[in-house]
Motif scaffolding. Structure first.
Motif, short mmCIF file in Angstrom:
data_model
loop_
_atom_site.label_atom_id
_atom_site.label_comp_id
_atom_site.label_asym_id
_atom_site.label_seq_id
_atom_site.Cartn_x
_atom_site.Cartn_y
_atom_site.Cartn_z
N ARG A 192 -7.51 55.13 -38.10
CA ARG A 192 -6.17 55.62 -38.41
C ARG A 192 -5.83 55.33 -39.87
NH1 ARG A 192 -4.12 58.01 -34.39
NH2 ARG A 192 -4.41 57.27 -32.28
N GLY A 193 -5.23 56.33 -40.53
CA GLY A 193 -4.83 56.18 -41.91
C GLY A 193 -3.48 55.48 -42.01
N PRO A 194 -2.99 55.27 -43.24
CA PRO A 194 -1.72 54.57 -43.43
C PRO A 194 -0.54 55.30 -42.79
CG PRO A 194 -2.77 55.04 -45.54
CD PRO A 194 -3.63 55.61 -44.47
N GLY A 195 -0.60 56.59 -42.68
CA GLY A 195 0.49 57.36 -42.08
C GLY A 195 0.32 57.55 -40.58
N GLY A 196 -0.76 56.99 -39.99
CA GLY A 196 -1.00 57.11 -38.57
C GLY A 196 -1.87 58.29 -38.19
N ASP A 197 -2.30 59.08 -39.17
CA ASP A 197 -3.14 60.24 -38.86
C ASP A 197 -4.61 59.82 -38.81
OD1 ASP A 197 -3.20 59.65 -41.53
OD2 ASP A 197 -3.42 61.71 -42.20
N THR A 198 -5.42 60.66 -38.17
CA THR A 198 -6.85 60.40 -38.04
C THR A 198 -7.61 61.71 -38.05
OG1 THR A 198 -8.55 59.33 -36.71
CG2 THR A 198 -6.73 60.32 -35.51
N LEU A 199 -8.86 61.67 -38.46
CA LEU A 199 -9.69 62.87 -38.49
C LEU A 199 -10.35 63.15 -37.16
CD1 LEU A 199 -11.36 62.36 -41.98
CD2 LEU A 199 -9.60 64.01 -41.37
N ALA A 200 -10.39 62.15 -36.28
CA ALA A 200 -10.98 62.33 -34.95
C ALA A 200 -10.06 61.66 -33.93
CB ALA A 200 -12.37 61.72 -34.89
N PRO A 201 -9.04 62.38 -33.45
CA PRO A 201 -8.08 61.77 -32.52
C PRO A 201 -8.74 61.30 -31.23
CG PRO A 201 -7.27 63.88 -33.34
CD PRO A 201 -8.68 63.75 -33.79
N ASP A 202 -8.23 60.19 -30.69
CA ASP A 202 -8.77 59.62 -29.45
C ASP A 202 -8.57 60.56 -28.26
OD1 ASP A 202 -9.43 57.37 -30.83
OD2 ASP A 202 -7.66 56.24 -30.20
N GLN A 203 -7.53 61.37 -28.29
CA GLN A 203 -7.21 62.21 -27.15
C GLN A 203 -8.07 63.46 -27.06
OE1 GLN A 203 -4.96 61.53 -29.61
NE2 GLN A 203 -3.87 59.79 -28.69
N ALA A 244 -11.71 65.34 -26.89
CA ALA A 244 -13.12 65.07 -26.55
C ALA A 244 -14.05 65.40 -27.72
CB ALA A 244 -13.52 65.88 -25.33
N VAL A 245 -13.67 66.37 -28.54
CA VAL A 245 -14.56 66.78 -29.63
C VAL A 245 -14.77 65.63 -30.63
CG1 VAL A 245 -12.77 67.78 -31.12
CG2 VAL A 245 -15.09 68.69 -31.19
N GLY A 246 -13.79 64.77 -30.79
CA GLY A 246 -13.95 63.60 -31.67
C GLY A 246 -14.99 62.64 -31.13
N TRP A 247 -14.94 62.40 -29.83
CA TRP A 247 -15.93 61.52 -29.20
C TRP A 247 -17.31 62.15 -29.23
CZ3 TRP A 247 -15.40 56.63 -28.63
CH2 TRP A 247 -14.14 56.07 -28.47
N VAL A 248 -17.36 63.47 -29.05
CA VAL A 248 -18.66 64.17 -29.12
C VAL A 248 -19.26 63.99 -30.50
CG1 VAL A 248 -19.78 66.42 -29.04
CG2 VAL A 248 -18.12 65.81 -27.29
N TRP A 249 -18.45 64.07 -31.54
CA TRP A 249 -18.98 63.89 -32.90
C TRP A 249 -19.43 62.45 -33.13
CZ3 TRP A 249 -21.63 65.13 -36.72
CH2 TRP A 249 -21.58 64.44 -37.92
#
Length: 131
Positions: free
Chosen positions: A78-89, A91-96
């Motif tokens: 998570r970045g300073p603003g709370g954003d992320t490039l691979a959200p936990d919610q 599945a495609v983030g976990w696949v990557w």
């Protein structure tokens, strides 16, 4: 086993930088065009791993894997603003995250004969014994 020389260290460092590049590109682009983004990014990670292994072997592949995994892990926080490039919610983030590790392991487990450049001895045709 490969000897530790300046060339081997240079190859491992170059592979580490390639791993950082592939990890950064994949983390940024894996959600771009569903489902093709993740397919292209995992293919890129696999092809780069196979190329590195064919290039110099396991020492450079370890450098590539280190660069890839560390970059993916850093960029998915998570970045300073709370954003992320691979959200936990999603599945495609976990696949990557898990797929990038899996394709690197698959490249490491490929048979050594695929990466051998020495010419093989010509086969002699089997001769049937006379009847």
């Amino acid at each position: 086993m490969q000897r530790l020389s300046a060339g081997a260290i240079g190859s491992a460092v170059a592979a580490l930088l390639l791993g950082v590049l592939v990890g950064a590109l994949g983390t940024v682009l894996h959600r771009s065009i569903p489902p093709w983004g993740i397919i292209v990014c995992l293919t890129l990670a696999f092809v780069a791993a196979v190329t590195v292994r064919a290039w110099t072997g396991y020492a450079a592949l370890a450098g590539y894997a280190l660069g890839l995994v560390v970059t993916v892990q850093l960029l998915t926080q998570r970045g300073p603003g709370g954003d992320t490039l691979a959200p936990d919610q999603q599945a495609v983030g976990w696949v990557w995250v898990l797929g990038s590790i899996a394709v690197t392991v698959v490249a490491a487990l490929l048979p050594r004969a695929l990466f051998d450049d020495r010419p093989r001895a010509p086969r002699t045709p089997a001769v049937d014994p006379p009847s």
